[in-house]
Design an enzyme around this catalytic site. Structure first.
Site, mmCIF file in Angstrom:
data_model
loop_
_atom_site.group_PDB
_atom_site.id
_atom_site.type_symbol
_atom_site.label_atom_id
_atom_site.label_comp_id
_atom_site.label_asym_id
_atom_site.label_seq_id
_atom_site.Cartn_x
_atom_site.Cartn_y
_atom_site.Cartn_z
ATOM 1 C CB SER A 233 36.037 43.132 13.062
ATOM 2 O OG SER A 233 36.538 42.097 13.897
ATOM 3 C CG ASP B 164 41.342 36.082 9.653
ATOM 4 O OD1 ASP B 164 40.588 35.105 9.807
ATOM 5 O OD2 ASP B 164 40.948 37.258 9.760
ATOM 6 C CG HIS C 138 37.710 38.278 11.312
ATOM 7 N ND1 HIS C 138 39.076 38.457 11.297
ATOM 8 C CD2 HIS C 138 37.197 39.268 12.066
ATOM 9 C CE1 HIS C 138 39.380 39.524 12.010
ATOM 10 N NE2 HIS C 138 38.258 40.035 12.493
#
Length: 223
Positions: free
Chosen positions: A44, A195, A198
Site C-alpha cells: 500500500s 491512521d 500511511h
C-alpha cells in the site's frame, strides 16, 4: 516504525487483486516509444493508500523525475496488504516484456505479522532472482524492523535488504521512510494520514525527494 495495519487482505485475495491490477495496467497503458518502463513493485505504500490519484508515491515520483530531466514510464504495481510472499507469487507475470527495471518495496506487512525473517528473506530472494532471470535492473528499498520484536528479530530482518542487494548487485536504498528524517514522533506524525501509518501527500513528497536520486541511478543504468 510505521507499518500498514488497516487494509490487510488475505493472501489469496491480495494475489488475485494484484493480477487484476497488473492485467489492467499493462493492457490499458501502451508502451511509450523511446522511454524506459519501471515497475514500482510493493504494497500500500507503493499503491498510494488513502491518497488522491496524483498524491501517491508513483505519480509524485514520476513528476519528480520529469522535473529533474528524466522522462520514464512508471507502472504502479503496488497491492495493499501484500507481503513478500504475495510479491514472490506475482513477480513473474508482473515482469512483462516492456519492463526495463523494477523498484522493490516489500516487507512492512511481514513485520506486522511477525513473519520469520528467514521466510521474508527467501521470498525477496525469489523476487530478485526472477528479476535477474528477466534481465531486469532493480532498486531494492529497505525497511527497518521496530524494536518491540526484540533485538534478534530486528537484526535478522534489517540485514535482509543489504545482504540481498549485495548478493544480486542491485541498487539499494536503506529505508523507505528515510526522507522523513529523525524528527520526534510528534513532528513525524505531521507527515502521516490520521491512521498514523500511511504517509500523507506531504510525507510522500519528502519520501520521494530522498528516494528520487537513487531512482535516477536506476534510470541511468537502463538508458
Amino acid at each position: 516504525m510505521h507499518l500498514i495495519t488497516k487494509e490487510f487482505l488475505s493472501y489469496g485475495v491480495a494475489v488475485l487483486r494484484g493480477k487484476v491490477i497488473a492485467a489492467f495496467l499493462f493492457a490499458a497503458v501502451p508502451a511509450w516509444a523511446g522511454e524506459a518502463t519501471i515497475l514500482a513493485f510493493g504494497d500500500s505504500l507503493t499503491q498510494g493508500y488513502g491518497l488522491l490519484d496524483q498524491q501517491g508515491l508513483v505519480p509524485q515520483l514520476d513528476k519528480w523525475l520529469e522535473d529533474n530531466g528524466h522522462k520514464v514510464r512508471i507502472v504502479n504495481g503496488g497491492v495493499s496488504g501484500d507481503t513478500t510472499a504475495g510479491g514472490a507469487a506475482r513477480v513473474d507475470w508482473s515482469l512483462t516484456p516492456d519492463v526495463d527495471a523494477m523498484i522493490v518495496t516489500l516487507g512492512g506487512n511481514d513485520m506486522l505479522r511477525g513473519i520469520d525473517p528467514a521466510v521474508s528473506r527467501d521470498n525477496l530472494d525469489r523476487i530478485l532472482a526472477a528479476a535477474q532471470a528477466h534481465g531486469i535492473e532493480v532498486l531494492l528499498v529497505g525497511m527497518k524492523a521496530p524494536g518491540n520484536y526484540g533485538p534478534d528479530y530486528k537484526a535478522a530482518f534489517d540485514r535482509i535488504y543489504p545482504d540481498l542487494a549485495e548478493t544480486y548487485e542491485t541498487l539499494y536504498f536503506e529505508d523507505f521512510f528515510a526522507g522523513l528524517g529523525d524528527a520526534g514522533p510528534a513532528e513525524v506524525q505531521d507527515y502521516f494520514q490520521p491512521d498514523g501509518i500511511h504517509p500523507n501527500a506531504e510525507g510522500v513528497k519528502k519520501i520521494v525527494a530522498a528516494l528520487g536520486p537513487k531512482v535516477v541511478e536506476l534510470v541511468q543504468n537502463i538508458q
